[in-house]
Motif scaffolding. Sequence first.
Motif, mmCIF file in Angstrom:
data_model
loop_
_atom_site.group_PDB
_atom_site.id
_atom_site.type_symbol
_atom_site.label_atom_id
_atom_site.label_comp_id
_atom_site.label_asym_id
_atom_site.label_seq_id
_atom_site.Cartn_x
_atom_site.Cartn_y
_atom_site.Cartn_z
ATOM 1 N N GLY A 244 0.795 -1.233 0.000
ATOM 2 C CA GLY A 244 0.000 0.000 0.000
ATOM 3 C C GLY A 244 0.819 1.271 0.000
ATOM 4 N N SER A 245 2.120 1.131 -0.146
ATOM 5 C CA SER A 245 3.016 2.286 -0.061
ATOM 6 C C SER A 245 2.814 3.349 -1.143
ATOM 7 C CB SER A 245 4.467 1.795 -0.076
ATOM 8 O OG SER A 245 5.365 2.876 -0.155
ATOM 9 N N PRO A 246 2.618 2.976 -2.432
ATOM 10 C CA PRO A 246 2.540 4.010 -3.475
ATOM 11 C C PRO A 246 1.502 5.094 -3.182
ATOM 12 C CG PRO A 246 2.745 1.851 -4.472
ATOM 13 C CD PRO A 246 2.549 1.624 -3.009
ATOM 14 N N ASN A 247 1.957 6.344 -3.296
ATOM 15 C CA ASN A 247 1.116 7.538 -3.123
ATOM 16 C C ASN A 247 0.582 7.754 -1.708
ATOM 17 O OD1 ASN A 247 1.310 8.442 -5.854
ATOM 18 N ND2 ASN A 247 -0.116 6.802 -6.412
ATOM 19 N N ARG A 248 1.102 7.013 -0.752
ATOM 20 C CA ARG A 248 0.689 7.229 0.637
ATOM 21 C C ARG A 248 1.262 8.550 1.135
ATOM 22 N NH1 ARG A 248 2.685 2.570 3.469
ATOM 23 N NH2 ARG A 248 0.653 1.570 3.219
ATOM 24 N N ASN A 249 0.472 9.317 1.877
ATOM 25 C CA ASN A 249 0.957 10.558 2.474
ATOM 26 C C ASN A 249 1.888 10.243 3.631
ATOM 27 O OD1 ASN A 249 -0.492 12.316 0.786
ATOM 28 N ND2 ASN A 249 -2.333 12.054 2.029
ATOM 29 N N TRP A 250 2.814 11.157 3.891
ATOM 30 C CA TRP A 250 3.799 10.923 4.950
ATOM 31 C C TRP A 250 3.148 10.738 6.312
ATOM 32 C CZ3 TRP A 250 4.076 14.012 9.227
ATOM 33 C CH2 TRP A 250 3.474 15.278 9.147
ATOM 34 N N ASN A 251 2.083 11.533 6.603
ATOM 35 C CA ASN A 251 1.460 11.432 7.917
ATOM 36 C C ASN A 251 0.686 10.128 8.076
ATOM 37 O OD1 ASN A 251 -0.075 12.864 5.905
ATOM 38 N ND2 ASN A 251 -1.661 13.209 7.452
ATOM 39 N N ASP A 252 0.215 9.547 6.956
ATOM 40 C CA ASP A 252 -0.418 8.237 7.027
ATOM 41 C C ASP A 252 0.619 7.157 7.318
ATOM 42 O OD1 ASP A 252 -2.981 9.255 6.490
ATOM 43 O OD2 ASP A 252 -2.625 9.203 4.330
ATOM 44 N N ALA A 253 1.833 7.357 6.821
ATOM 45 C CA ALA A 253 2.917 6.432 7.159
ATOM 46 C C ALA A 253 3.267 6.540 8.643
ATOM 47 C CB ALA A 253 4.137 6.715 6.289
ATOM 48 N N THR A 254 3.295 7.767 9.151
ATOM 49 C CA THR A 254 3.557 7.950 10.583
ATOM 50 C C THR A 254 2.492 7.261 11.420
ATOM 51 O OG1 THR A 254 4.536 10.114 10.061
ATOM 52 C CG2 THR A 254 4.042 9.662 12.373
ATOM 53 N N ALA A 255 1.242 7.316 10.959
ATOM 54 C CA ALA A 255 0.144 6.677 11.686
ATOM 55 C C ALA A 255 0.361 5.169 11.814
ATOM 56 C CB ALA A 255 -1.182 6.963 10.988
ATOM 57 N N MET A 256 1.088 4.588 10.864
ATOM 58 C CA MET A 256 1.380 3.152 10.936
ATOM 59 C C MET A 256 2.314 2.837 12.102
ATOM 60 S SD MET A 256 1.859 2.629 6.814
ATOM 61 C CE MET A 256 2.368 0.909 6.889
ATOM 62 N N LEU A 257 3.209 3.768 12.437
ATOM 63 C CA LEU A 257 4.054 3.587 13.617
ATOM 64 C C LEU A 257 3.242 3.816 14.882
ATOM 65 C CD1 LEU A 257 6.345 3.833 11.447
ATOM 66 C CD2 LEU A 257 7.692 4.978 13.210
ATOM 67 N N ILE A 258 2.390 4.821 14.841
ATOM 68 C CA ILE A 258 1.570 5.149 16.006
ATOM 69 C C ILE A 258 0.684 3.965 16.394
ATOM 70 C CG2 ILE A 258 -0.334 6.617 16.799
ATOM 71 C CD1 ILE A 258 0.942 8.883 15.106
ATOM 72 N N SER A 259 0.166 3.253 15.392
ATOM 73 C CA SER A 259 -0.701 2.101 15.656
ATOM 74 C C SER A 259 0.080 0.822 15.929
ATOM 75 C CB SER A 259 -1.629 1.866 14.459
ATOM 76 O OG SER A 259 -0.882 1.457 13.320
ATOM 77 N N GLY A 260 1.391 0.837 15.692
ATOM 78 C CA GLY A 260 2.210 -0.349 15.907
ATOM 79 C C GLY A 260 2.208 -1.326 14.746
ATOM 80 N N LYS A 261 1.624 -0.923 13.606
ATOM 81 C CA LYS A 261 1.587 -1.804 12.436
ATOM 82 C C LYS A 261 2.941 -1.858 11.727
ATOM 83 C CE LYS A 261 -3.333 -1.124 11.439
ATOM 84 N NZ LYS A 261 -4.313 -0.589 10.457
ATOM 85 N N ALA A 262 3.721 -0.799 11.884
ATOM 86 C CA ALA A 262 5.034 -0.726 11.236
ATOM 87 C C ALA A 262 6.080 -0.343 12.273
ATOM 88 C CB ALA A 262 5.011 0.282 10.098
ATOM 89 N N GLY A 263 7.327 -0.661 11.958
ATOM 90 C CA GLY A 263 8.378 -0.438 12.935
ATOM 91 C C GLY A 263 9.175 0.832 12.770
ATOM 92 N N VAL A 264 9.486 1.213 11.517
ATOM 93 C CA VAL A 264 10.423 2.307 11.263
ATOM 94 C C VAL A 264 9.864 3.238 10.196
ATOM 95 C CG1 VAL A 264 12.728 2.872 10.367
ATOM 96 C CG2 VAL A 264 12.438 0.910 11.897
ATOM 97 N N GLN A 265 10.126 4.507 10.353
ATOM 98 C CA GLN A 265 9.881 5.489 9.300
ATOM 99 C C GLN A 265 11.069 6.430 9.243
ATOM 100 O OE1 GLN A 265 6.739 8.420 9.886
ATOM 101 N NE2 GLN A 265 6.534 8.789 7.695
ATOM 102 N N ILE A 266 11.526 6.742 8.039
ATOM 103 C CA ILE A 266 12.576 7.742 7.849
ATOM 104 C C ILE A 266 11.905 8.980 7.288
ATOM 105 C CG2 ILE A 266 14.748 8.288 6.692
ATOM 106 C CD1 ILE A 266 15.329 5.280 6.581
ATOM 107 N N MET A 267 11.867 10.015 8.102
ATOM 108 C CA MET A 267 11.086 11.200 7.744
ATOM 109 C C MET A 267 11.591 12.381 8.557
ATOM 110 S SD MET A 267 8.771 12.669 5.973
ATOM 111 C CE MET A 267 8.526 11.204 4.979
ATOM 112 N N GLY A 268 11.287 13.563 8.102
ATOM 113 C CA GLY A 268 11.683 14.765 8.809
ATOM 114 C C GLY A 268 11.010 14.884 10.173
#
Length: 414
Positions: A244-268
């Motif tokens: 589901g990565s293509p065209n995902r907004n950065w804050n939606d990626a951050t939400a994946m860490l917040i929910s514990g679904k993902a482990g790492v994000q490289i972002m400002g």
Amino acid sequence: MTQYRKGGMAVAALAAWMLAAGAQAAGPKAEVMHWWTSSSESAAVRKFADAYRAAGGVWVDTAIAGADQAKAVAINRIVGGNPPTAAQFNTTKQFRDLIDQGSLNNVDDVALRDKWDQLLPGPMLDVIKVKGHYYALPVNIHMSTWIWYSKAAFKKAGITKEPATPDELFAALDKLKAAGLIGLAHGGQAWQENILFQAMLANVGGKELYLQVLRDRNPKALNSEAFKQVLVAFKRLQSYVDAGSPNRNWNDATAMLISGKAGVQIMGDWAKGEFSAARQSAGKDFGCIAGLGPQVPYLIQGDAFVFPKTANADAVKAQKLLATTLMAPAAQLEFSKLKGSLPVRSDIDVSTMDACAQAGMAAMKDKSRQVGMIEVYITPDQNGALQDVLTAFWNTRMPVEKAQKSIAAALLQD
């Protein structure tokens, strides 16, 4: 004429007089154009608006979603002769054309009075100060390549130690993937892939190679084996993202860490505002890594306001009041607490800020680590050409050798 009609006319006259008096009493009106529209960004910019109003000014907020769109609207209005009082850009070469065309007012008197040369980091001064004149007001420091991680995801994957080297980062991503989690939360957008590239160039390549590639655009460095290994590491990250990565907004990626679904994000560090909005705490719910090693360059950029050319005395007064109030220590601190950034001034006490901000400020104390992010050194056209190559390399089976040659061509263009 009846008594009631006379009374009504008197009330109307009084109201008109009060409106006119209020208009005269009101301070300088500033239309401020920006792209801060997420929940955390909106809360942060209100702190600046409050500071400007407290100084006697009238803040007119013009928020436009999307940085590229906001910059395009600002440029069109400047060229069209209907400029805002101030317009947001990043502290990069984005507004250099406006300077060269004589489309901006400087704020030299404010900068000299408030000793900006002593307070601001060198990479930012190099951008805003052109031929001895100060053409922009930097309002914060962002570092674009923070490595964020979910404490819950790390615990589930059995990761007990914070990664301290690139090898340890990839080992952690492997463990996350093995535990059935998404290793890298990523939005498949060109600018986000650009951030991953910068992160690998800084952390795998180091400061010397980073500057040789981006600042110097040294052909030998661009064609080196060391740079090839940076590209290999960049591409390796792609194996840890989800479908589901293509065209995902950065804050939606951050939400994946917040929910514990993902482990790492490289972002400002603007991502930190999303953690804060979700009531998560640095060190407790999430971790932050400024660099995989004590000598990794701290890549700084930030947000800034430029002041379009105007001869209107009230508008100039408003521009100078903005430059004064938005640089004030209290406004800087309160804004950055909500924005996720660092105050741009080096003399501000950040002890009331979170652990990530304090780690960032500690890194900034070592001036040898202060390096500009990518757009500080290359033009928008060069950056666009680079992003095209990176996105193609990321999304296809392009050989690394071809990607390396294409990047060299992109960066060596005039």
